[in-house]
Design a protein around this motif. Structure first.
Motif, short mmCIF file in Angstrom:
data_model
loop_
_atom_site.label_atom_id
_atom_site.label_comp_id
_atom_site.label_asym_id
_atom_site.label_seq_id
_atom_site.Cartn_x
_atom_site.Cartn_y
_atom_site.Cartn_z
N ILE A 76 -2.36 -1.61 -3.16
CA ILE A 76 -1.14 -1.84 -2.39
C ILE A 76 -0.59 -0.52 -1.87
CG2 ILE A 76 1.23 -2.74 -2.47
CD1 ILE A 76 -0.89 -4.90 -2.74
N VAL A 77 -0.14 -0.51 -0.62
CA VAL A 77 0.58 0.63 -0.06
C VAL A 77 1.98 0.14 0.33
CG1 VAL A 77 0.71 2.37 1.75
CG2 VAL A 77 -1.52 1.72 0.80
N LEU A 78 3.00 0.72 -0.31
CA LEU A 78 4.39 0.39 0.00
C LEU A 78 4.92 1.36 1.04
CD1 LEU A 78 5.75 -0.19 -3.63
CD2 LEU A 78 4.81 -1.89 -2.06
N LEU A 79 5.40 0.84 2.16
CA LEU A 79 5.89 1.68 3.26
C LEU A 79 7.41 1.56 3.32
CD1 LEU A 79 3.37 0.34 5.91
CD2 LEU A 79 3.14 2.45 4.62
N GLY A 80 8.11 2.68 3.18
CA GLY A 80 9.57 2.63 3.24
C GLY A 80 10.18 3.93 2.75
N LYS A 81 11.45 3.86 2.37
CA LYS A 81 12.14 5.02 1.83
C LYS A 81 11.78 5.17 0.36
CE LYS A 81 15.96 4.81 5.13
NZ LYS A 81 17.43 4.71 5.32
N LEU A 82 11.25 6.34 0.02
CA LEU A 82 10.68 6.52 -1.31
C LEU A 82 11.69 6.29 -2.43
CD1 LEU A 82 8.38 9.64 -0.77
CD2 LEU A 82 7.81 7.21 -0.65
N GLU A 83 12.96 6.67 -2.20
CA GLU A 83 13.94 6.49 -3.26
C GLU A 83 14.22 5.02 -3.54
OE1 GLU A 83 16.41 7.00 0.55
OE2 GLU A 83 14.55 7.77 -0.33
N LYS A 84 13.96 4.15 -2.56
CA LYS A 84 14.19 2.72 -2.75
C LYS A 84 12.98 2.01 -3.35
CE LYS A 84 17.82 1.76 0.60
NZ LYS A 84 18.24 0.91 1.75
N ILE A 85 11.79 2.41 -2.93
CA ILE A 85 10.60 1.68 -3.37
C ILE A 85 10.01 2.21 -4.67
CG2 ILE A 85 10.02 0.94 -1.04
CD1 ILE A 85 8.02 3.13 -0.83
N LYS A 86 10.62 3.25 -5.22
CA LYS A 86 10.11 3.82 -6.47
C LYS A 86 10.13 2.78 -7.59
CE LYS A 86 11.00 7.44 -9.89
NZ LYS A 86 11.91 8.56 -10.29
N TRP A 106 10.07 3.04 10.44
CA TRP A 106 9.90 2.35 11.72
C TRP A 106 9.11 3.14 12.76
CZ3 TRP A 106 10.40 -2.49 11.06
CH2 TRP A 106 11.33 -2.98 10.15
N GLN A 107 8.25 4.07 12.29
CA GLN A 107 7.34 4.69 13.24
C GLN A 107 6.33 3.64 13.71
OE1 GLN A 107 8.03 5.80 10.21
NE2 GLN A 107 8.34 8.02 10.16
N GLU A 108 5.90 3.76 14.94
CA GLU A 108 4.98 2.78 15.49
C GLU A 108 3.54 2.99 15.05
OE1 GLU A 108 5.52 2.55 19.69
OE2 GLU A 108 7.68 2.25 19.55
N GLN A 109 3.27 4.13 14.42
CA GLN A 109 1.94 4.40 13.88
C GLN A 109 2.06 4.66 12.38
OE1 GLN A 109 -0.84 4.16 15.70
NE2 GLN A 109 0.36 3.70 17.55
N ILE A 110 1.02 4.28 11.63
CA ILE A 110 0.99 4.52 10.18
C ILE A 110 -0.18 5.43 9.87
CG2 ILE A 110 0.79 3.46 7.90
CD1 ILE A 110 1.85 0.88 9.07
N ASN A 111 0.11 6.52 9.18
CA ASN A 111 -0.94 7.46 8.80
C ASN A 111 -1.50 7.05 7.45
OD1 ASN A 111 -2.61 9.58 8.27
ND2 ASN A 111 -1.01 11.17 8.26
N LEU A 112 -2.69 6.45 7.47
CA LEU A 112 -3.31 5.95 6.24
C LEU A 112 -4.44 6.85 5.77
CD1 LEU A 112 -3.44 2.12 7.03
CD2 LEU A 112 -1.79 3.34 5.62
N ASN A 113 -4.45 8.09 6.24
CA ASN A 113 -5.50 9.02 5.82
C ASN A 113 -5.47 9.21 4.30
OD1 ASN A 113 -6.26 9.41 8.45
ND2 ASN A 113 -4.99 11.24 8.74
N GLY A 114 -6.65 9.06 3.70
CA GLY A 114 -6.77 9.25 2.26
C GLY A 114 -6.46 8.02 1.44
N LEU A 115 -6.05 6.92 2.09
CA LEU A 115 -5.74 5.68 1.37
C LEU A 115 -6.90 4.70 1.49
CD1 LEU A 115 -2.03 5.29 2.52
CD2 LEU A 115 -2.85 6.13 0.31
N PRO A 116 -7.09 3.85 0.46
CA PRO A 116 -8.21 2.90 0.50
C PRO A 116 -8.16 2.02 1.74
CG PRO A 116 -7.19 2.93 -1.68
CD PRO A 116 -6.30 3.74 -0.79
N GLU A 117 -9.31 1.80 2.36
CA GLU A 117 -9.36 1.03 3.60
C GLU A 117 -8.96 -0.43 3.40
OE1 GLU A 117 -13.13 1.36 5.44
OE2 GLU A 117 -12.99 3.53 5.79
N GLU A 118 -9.17 -0.95 2.19
CA GLU A 118 -8.86 -2.36 1.94
C GLU A 118 -7.43 -2.57 1.46
OE1 GLU A 118 -10.42 -0.78 -2.03
OE2 GLU A 118 -10.68 -0.42 0.13
#
Length: 385
Positions: A76-86, A106-118
């Protein structure tokens, strides 16, 4: 109107150019301030969603989210403000779910470099504007089923507090009932039933689910198919809400009277589960015979009469050559009650005797003193020899 215009023209003519310029600046500044205030007020109106609560400060909702997320069974990859999703990240880690967090706003692109493809991507923001909804739509076009949002995960669970505020619940606290619905705690000691009769992959019929807390335990213990029989509309609604919110796909709720439920209509099951219901029957022997027709394994839990409770003498009921000590249970119109004016508390020995006479082995699960309704609470499994 003409006189008014002449007055302002004369006033501006009498003022110096510098004074006129200053007056124009003040007017434009006031208008700009008014516009900014209007924008700020509009933003404040749209800072909250009318149906989603403050997720990050209400622990049950984070548990609900974790419950939904863990069904994906992928990193799982949680996208958001780190202090909230901790906090949510820690809950998932405690459930042995591989999880990463990524700062995102709310960036229109997500940088998933280094994260599992699945990885399953979870947007941990509530969309509050057209732009934000378009960002979600755009990302879903890129990632398809890999991407979901907190909004989608949480929305089904808003049924629970709404129902608790509108209907009577036996478990009234959202935090407490959450532990039962998620299978973290058993509402009653049905895990002890599981010790003597493993429930995994069994076909079960449950009488009187109330609000689905025991149903949740049966689901947690792995029943294959579960049919719930309920006659009270408010209890049926509560159980249906739990089924929908927690995606109990193997649970079916049927509204029917206990006395109308037998093998001729419903077939047979691996187990009958009748907890807290037998003493709501005005025709107890008909009901108990129905249970025997449905399965060779019958779990019963319920109040039983003692010499002291309820007050009064025993009423002896005769059936099939046997005598049974009972005390009348006068019902009230309440969601935990039966739908008939009276029922019967059996003496515990006589209740078990009914099954023993029909060649059932009786295994006592629990036998406890009680101080309300009747003097004893008995749970047992009757298993055909």
């Amino acid at each position: 109107m003409l006189k008014k215009l002449q007055y302002f023209w004369q006033l501006s003519y009498q003022r110096s150019p510098q004074e006129n310029l200053e007056a124009l600046r003040n007017k434009l500044t006031a208008k700009s301030h008014k516009n900014k205030q209007r924008v700020a007020d509009t933003q404040r109106i749209h800072e909250a969603n009318a149906v989603i609560p403050d997720l990050w400060n209400i622990p049950p909702y984070q548990e609900f989210i974790a419950h939904q997320i863990q069904t994906h069974k992928q990193p799982i990859v949680l996208l958001g403000k780190l202090e909230k999703i901790k906090g949510l990240s820690e809950i998932l880690l405690n459930k042995n779910i591989q999880v990463k967090t990524l700062e995102w706003d709310w960036q229109e692109q997500i940088n998933l470099n280094g994260l599992p493809e699945e990885s399953q991507l979870v947007i941990c923001h509530i969309p509050l504007s057209e732009y934000q909804w378009k960002v979600i739509q755009q990302l879903k076009e890129s990632y398809f089923n890999r991407l979901t949002s907190i909004y989608e995960l949480v929305l089904p669970f808003t049924l629970l507090p709404m129902a608790q505020s509108s209907l009577d619940y036996y478990v009234k606290n959202l935090t407490e009932i959450t532990t039962y619905y998620l299978g973290e705690t058993y509402f009653r000691p049905i895990d002890k039933l599981n010790d003597v009769f493993p429930l995994a992959e069994k076909k079960v019929i449950e009488f009187g689910p109330l609000e689905g807390c025991l149903t949740a335990g049966l689901v947690k213990l792995g029943v294959k198919n579960l049919t719930c029989i309920e006659a009270r509309a408010e209890n049926a609604i509560k159980t249906l809400i739990a089924c929908y919110s927690f995606s109990w796909k193997n649970v079916e709720l049927v509204m029917d009277d206990f006395h109308n439920v037998n093998h001729l209509k419903y077939g047979t099951y691996d187990l009958v589960f009748a907890h807290g219901v037998y003493y709501h029957s005005l025709a107890p022997f008909l009901f108990l015979e129905n249970l025997c027709s449905l399965s060779e394994n019958i779990f019963i839990g319920g109040f039983c009469a003692t010499d002291e409770l309820p007050e009064g003498d025993y009423e002896i009921l005769e059936y099939d050559g046997g005598k049974y000590r009972t005390k009348i249970h006068k019902e009230v119109d309440y969601f935990t009650s039966g739908i008939n004016p009276i029922g019967y508390f059996f003496h515990k020995d006589d209740l078990m005797k009914f099954f023993k006479k029909r060649n059932y082995e009786v295994i006592v699960i629990s036998d406890e003193d009680a101080e309300i309704a009747a003097g004893n609470y008995l749970r047992f499994l009757a298993r055909k020899k």
